[in-house]
Write a protein that holds these residues in place. Structure first.
Motif, short mmCIF file in Angstrom:
data_model
loop_
_atom_site.label_atom_id
_atom_site.label_comp_id
_atom_site.label_asym_id
_atom_site.label_seq_id
_atom_site.Cartn_x
_atom_site.Cartn_y
_atom_site.Cartn_z
N TYR A 133 -9.21 67.26 -37.69
CA TYR A 133 -9.21 65.79 -37.74
C TYR A 133 -8.28 65.16 -36.71
N ILE A 134 -7.20 65.84 -36.35
CA ILE A 134 -6.19 65.20 -35.50
C ILE A 134 -6.16 65.74 -34.08
N GLU A 135 -6.97 66.76 -33.78
CA GLU A 135 -7.06 67.26 -32.42
C GLU A 135 -8.47 67.08 -31.88
N LYS A 136 -8.56 66.68 -30.63
CA LYS A 136 -9.86 66.52 -30.01
C LYS A 136 -10.51 67.89 -29.80
N SER A 168 -13.13 59.70 -39.45
CA SER A 168 -11.75 59.52 -38.99
C SER A 168 -10.83 59.16 -40.15
N ASP A 188 -2.71 64.28 -24.80
CA ASP A 188 -4.10 63.94 -24.55
C ASP A 188 -5.02 64.54 -25.60
N ASN A 189 -4.56 65.57 -26.28
CA ASN A 189 -5.43 66.27 -27.23
C ASN A 189 -5.39 65.65 -28.63
N VAL A 190 -4.57 64.63 -28.83
CA VAL A 190 -4.43 64.01 -30.15
C VAL A 190 -5.46 62.90 -30.32
N GLN A 191 -6.10 62.86 -31.47
CA GLN A 191 -7.01 61.77 -31.78
C GLN A 191 -6.59 61.11 -33.09
N GLU A 192 -7.00 59.86 -33.25
CA GLU A 192 -6.60 59.08 -34.40
C GLU A 192 -7.40 59.47 -35.64
N ALA A 193 -6.70 59.72 -36.73
CA ALA A 193 -7.35 60.00 -38.02
C ALA A 193 -6.41 59.53 -39.12
N THR A 223 -16.67 68.87 -34.51
CA THR A 223 -16.12 67.52 -34.57
C THR A 223 -16.14 67.02 -36.01
#
Length: 242
Positions: free
Chosen positions: A129-132, A53, A172-177, A49
């Motif tokens: 950084y951009i994928e969970k 962010s 769903d696999n995208v996270q904020e960065a 992880t």
């Protein structure tokens, strides 16, 4: 003489058999070890992880002519490469001294101490950084559950309301960065010229060479983030390539 020869022949045959048996046993042992290590039961899966962010990109690409912006030299209409910048400095000793003086003064004002980790600006690093993180594999469903899952998937695929390009798993696999691009040339040059591989140490001497200046780094250290925000930065869009 005949009996001695026969005895010698018999002993040689037995030794050969023992050696063959020993070699076969060792081969089987190695094969068994390889099978055990290659077994899916012995595979470990883990994810990392990202600690922040917010990430700062540090690169000279697209920032223009530093000799013009920093030292007031004549503007070059050609986008200078690291080779061009170093060649101009090598051809003019006074120009190099002026640039080093300004870089050292700016670096001292940052008041950095210790070491800072840098990461190469590569697709695999960006994905951190951009994928969970991937979840741990769940237990395999039984036959009844598998059949129900297959029916549900067929129903979704046959639905006319679903857009062709929809991919819920990827969404769903995208996270904020947030990706910030450092644009202050004194700051960028200082980091590039003092970085040694993936490490930036506060008291490292400048190395104004193409091999250093042509690098592109990502950094999530809070000190670098604050300096980039204070000296100047713009938000960029993540672009990963396979």
């Amino acid at each position: 003489m005949v009996q001695e020869s026969a005895a010698a022949k018999t002993a040689t045959t037995e030794d050969t058999q023992d050696a063959t048996t020993s070699g076969t046993t060792r081969s089987n042992w190695i094969s068994t070890l390889q099978q055990r290590f290659n077994s899916n039961r012995n595979l470990a899966t883990w994810t990392i992880t990202a600690p922040s962010s917010t990430v700062v990109k540090i690169s000279l690409s697209g920032l223009g002519d530093p000799l013009h912006k920093i030292l007031g030299e004549d503007l070059s209409l050609e986008s200078p490469s690291a080779d061009d910048i170093v060649a101009a400095l090598d051809a003019n000793t006074q120009l190099r001294e002026k640039l080093v003086h300004q870089l050292d003064a700016a670096w001292a004002s940052y008041q950095l101490k210790g070491a800072i980790l840098l990461y190469n600006d590569e697709a695999d690093v960006q994905r951190a950084y951009i994928e969970k993180p991937f979840p741990l594999p769940s237990a395999a469903p039984n036959a009844k559950q598998a059949a129900k899952a297959a029916e549900a998937e067929e129903a979704i695929e046959g639905s006319e309301d679903k857009p062709d390009d929809e991919n819920p798993l990827e969404e769903d696999n995208v996270q904020e960065a947030t990706l910030l691009r450092a644009i202050d040339l004194l700051f960028v040059l200082n980091v590039l010229a003092r970085a040694r591989g993936s490490l930036l140490v506060a008291d490292t001497e400048l190395a104004l060479e193409p091999g250093f200046l042509e690098q592109s780094y990502l950094c999530d250290d809070p000190r670098i983030i604050k300096l980039a925000q204070a000296t100047g930065c713009v938000e960029e869009t993540w672009v990963t390539t396979s």
